[in-house]
Enzyme design. Structure first.
Site, mmCIF file in Angstrom:
data_model
loop_
_atom_site.group_PDB
_atom_site.id
_atom_site.type_symbol
_atom_site.label_atom_id
_atom_site.label_comp_id
_atom_site.label_asym_id
_atom_site.label_seq_id
_atom_site.Cartn_x
_atom_site.Cartn_y
_atom_site.Cartn_z
ATOM 1 N N TYR A 146 0.851 -1.190 0.000
ATOM 2 C CA TYR A 146 0.000 0.000 0.000
ATOM 3 C C TYR A 146 0.883 1.235 0.000
ATOM 4 C CZ TYR A 146 -3.238 3.568 1.715
ATOM 5 O OH TYR A 146 -3.990 4.703 1.854
ATOM 6 N N GLU A 154 -3.681 7.397 -3.968
ATOM 7 C CA GLU A 154 -3.557 6.114 -3.269
ATOM 8 C C GLU A 154 -3.302 5.021 -4.293
ATOM 9 O OE1 GLU A 154 -6.180 4.531 0.307
ATOM 10 O OE2 GLU A 154 -7.131 4.038 -1.604
#
Lengths: 389, 291
Positions: free
Chosen positions: A108, A198
């Site tokens: 991530y 993101e």
């Protein structure tokens, strides 16, 4: 402002961040073309402005162009329900057909603004627990998230990438690529006035490559004026039609589920008016802030937006004039009432600059309205009128 | 005494020749504000109602000893206007402009650090000290001189609250609208700190909104460092998550920033939380009687 995954990936590629090759398609035929151009296995992904698409059946693997077409047929036009769309779901109008990747590990990586006092900077977040909702990771395993703030005067510095990647289990070559991704992501964030970038997951493929498998980019609405190329990425199909009309009228409107329509100046007072309607036993139909320098024309447009919501049974106008003078409000109300056939009962509460003039104009206009003086009184009268209307 | 704006304040208006700038300059003069200069690049040498207009803030400081600036420039020119005011040595910068990008505010915060300048806003209604005047666009008639300090993230909701107080005969020391953007020049804590130190202020009204954690941080500060009574209201109890309620900062995201959370944090800090905003004035009245 939000954009689609395929648009976000295009931006990543422009900034040298590796993302799978792919193409957006609006029809099964276009999906076939895209799949044939990619050769081999593909993934067909619904393009809507919401997460959790896989669980709702909006992401399908395809081993051949024929399968890609079948997947596109199944997904295009479907009403996709995810945890972010609400129970009614969102209609899928586009799919992304992209090359399938064999994934070894999911990471991530994101960038957000830390607005807390004394910090006010951009912050990187990285985690070895990719592919999951990061808020869930933060709640259950916060030690798996590494943060690194970027000092605005310093900007990106390579140590930040080293700090972020320390616990990600990358080899030497991958760390180099990761550092470039981090550097470029920061550049993208700043140059395009993003509010969120993101990459989740940032995959390590079987071949050891780093690849942005899914990505989400949001933009600061206040920065859009200097990015015409980003404004073009806006997809009006993803927005409530009434909210699009409001945006075009430069009015701040959000549709809600109740039946008391409100027109208020100022966001805080608009929220408070909604709170008061609920406190008085009713349900607000919307949030509507006509803004500071709203002209009579804008007020009329706002009015049209309100009355075109079929749920609205009564309208509460609550204006405390400061920069927006009450005479201007009255001019807008009168103009609107004359131009459209006003059937709904209205409660009007005016306070502030030029209030006497504003009230006099309303009274002399012959417009039928219920006057209220106090904040709560206005909400109560509006809720009572819903019962009668 | 009051805070930030007082009888010694000499105001320069940046963007004085624009429609909002000129309208609100005239309004503020009517309230007794000492507006000593205006600035609009290219309009230097002209005047507005006898107020001299300069091309640069520096000239307004040198010739008119301006020490407070009110900014009404369009958003695209506003960061530059703020940087110019800081460089010219202005002590209090009040920025009304809406729509300044967050990235620009990050730069502004850097420029403010160590500069000696304090900034209110952007996207705020400004500041009023009854008796000394105002910078911004709070309506003139709502104020009354007295002992309650008002600090708020909203615009019109702030007028509403001040008007309620005045209607009950409760005057204000200073009213400050800090603005609804994600990053602002001064937060609740900066203003609470000053109200606490101000001998004129006896009680404080704090108006918050959903989104962010400014109210929670303020609650923490109040618990430790504010001895004066604080009454508070948070707007947006009925707002749905994930939707930006007008102000760029007013958004409930990831379950954070809800009104209930803020109410709780404030209650824990000993703040008198009133959920019906129409009752704020009466709560303050009761408080003042009790002390």
């Amino acid at each position: 402002m939000k954009i689609h995954e395929y648009q976000a990936k295009q931006l990543l590629r422009e900034y040298g961040i590796p993302a799978p090759r792919g193409r957006a398609a609006s029809t099964p035929d276009e999906a076939r073309e895209a799949a044939e151009a990619l050769h081999g296995k593909t993934v067909v992904k619904a393009q809507i402005h919401a997460g959790g698409r896989g669980k709702g059946g909006g992401v399908k693997p395809a081993a051949s162009p024929d399968e890609a077409v079948a997947a596109a047929r199944a997904i295009l036009g479907m009403q996709l329900v995810t945890h972010q769309t609400g129970p009614e779901g969102k209609k899928v109008r586009k799919v992304l057909v992209e090359e399938a990747s064999a994934v070894r590990k999911e990471l991530y990586l994101s960038l957000v603004v830390d607005r807390s006092r004394g910090k006010e900077c951009v912050v990187f977040m990285a985690s070895e627990a990719g592919g999951m909702d990061i808020e869930q990771v933060a709640a259950t395993a916060p030690e798996k998230i590494v943060q690194c703030a970027v000092h605005p005067a310093v900007g990106f510095s390579p140590f930040q990438a080293r700090k972020l990647s320390a616990s990600l289990g990358l080899d030497a070559e991958q760390r180099k690529v990761f550092a470039e991704i981090v550097r470029n992501l920061y550049r993208l964030f700043l140059e395009k006035d993003c509010s969120l970038v993101e990459i989740n997951p940032l995959a390590i493929t079987k071949e050891g490559r780093l690849l942005a498998l899914d990505t989400k980019i949001n933009f600061d609405d206040d920065g859009l004026y200097r990015h015409p190329e980003i404004r073009e990425l806006r997809d009006p199909d993803e927005e409530e039609p009434l909210e699009v009309a409001a945006k075009n009228a430069a009015v701040n409107y959000i549709k809600l589920d109740g039946n008391v329509g409100c027109m208020v100046n100022g966001a805080g007072l608009a929220m408070t008016t909604m709170d008061m309607i609920q406190m008085a036993g009713g349900e607000p139909a919307n949030f509507l802030d006509v803004g500071g320098g709203a002209s009579a024309e804008q007020i009329e447009k706002a009015f049209r937006i309100l009355t075109s919501d079929p749920n609205v049974k009564c309208i509460l106008v609550n204006i405390f004039g400061g920069i927006l003078r009450c005479d201007r409000v009255s001019a807008g109300l009168i103009q609107a009432a004359k131009n459209i056939e006003m059937r709904l009962p209205m409660v009007v509460r005016l306070q502030g600059t030029n209030v006497e003039e504003g009230r006099r104009m309303l009274q002399e206009s012959g417009l039928r309205f219920t006057v209220a003086d106090g904040l709560y009184e206005a909400a109560e009268k509006a809720v009572a009128l819903v019962g009668l209307g | 005494m009051a805070i930030l704006l007082n009888e010694q304040s000499r105001v320069v208006v940046q963007g004085i020749t624009g429609s909002e700038g000129s309208f609100h300059t005239r309004e503020s003069v009517r309230l007794g504000t000492r507006v000593v200069a205006g600035v609009t690049p290219g309009k230097g040498g002209t005047a507005l109602d006898g107020i001299p207009v300069y091309d640069r803030v520096g000239a307004a400081v040198e010739r008119q000893q301006a020490n407070v600036s009110g900014i009404y420039t369009p958003a695209a020119f506003t960061p530059d206007a703020i940087f110019e005011a800081i460089e010219a040595g202005i002590g209090l910068i009040v920025c009304m402009t809406e729509g300044v990008p967050v990235a620009e505010m990050i730069r502004v915060k850097q420029a403010l650090k160590g500069s000696g300048a304090r900034m209110i806003g952007p996207n705020c209604p400004g500041i009023t000290t009854p008796g000394a005047g105002k910078v911004g666009f709070m309506p003139n008639f709502i104020h009354k001189k007295g002992n309650v300090g008002v600090v708020s993230r909203s615009g019109t909701l702030t007028y509403e609250m001040i008007w309620q107080l005045t209607g009950l005969g409760i005057g204000q020391s200073t009213s400050v609208g800090i603005g609804g953007d994600p990053i602002v020049g001064s937060g609740f804590i900066d203003i609470l700190e000053r109200f606490e130190a101000d001998p004129q202020t006896e009680a404080i009204v704090m108006i918050g909104e959903i989104g962010g954690t400014a109210e929670e941080e303020a609650a923490e500060f109040i618990r430790g460092q504010v001895t004066k009574p604080v009454v508070s209201f948070i707007a947006g109890r009925t707002a749905p998550p994930g939707r930006r309620m007008g102000h760029a900062g007013a958004i409930i995201s990831g379950g954070k920033g809800t009104a209930e959370e803020k109410f709780k944090a404030l209650e824990r800090a000993g703040v008198l939380v009133e959920k019906n905003p129409a009752e704020i004035g009466r709560r303050v009245q009761e408080l003042l009687k009790a002390t």
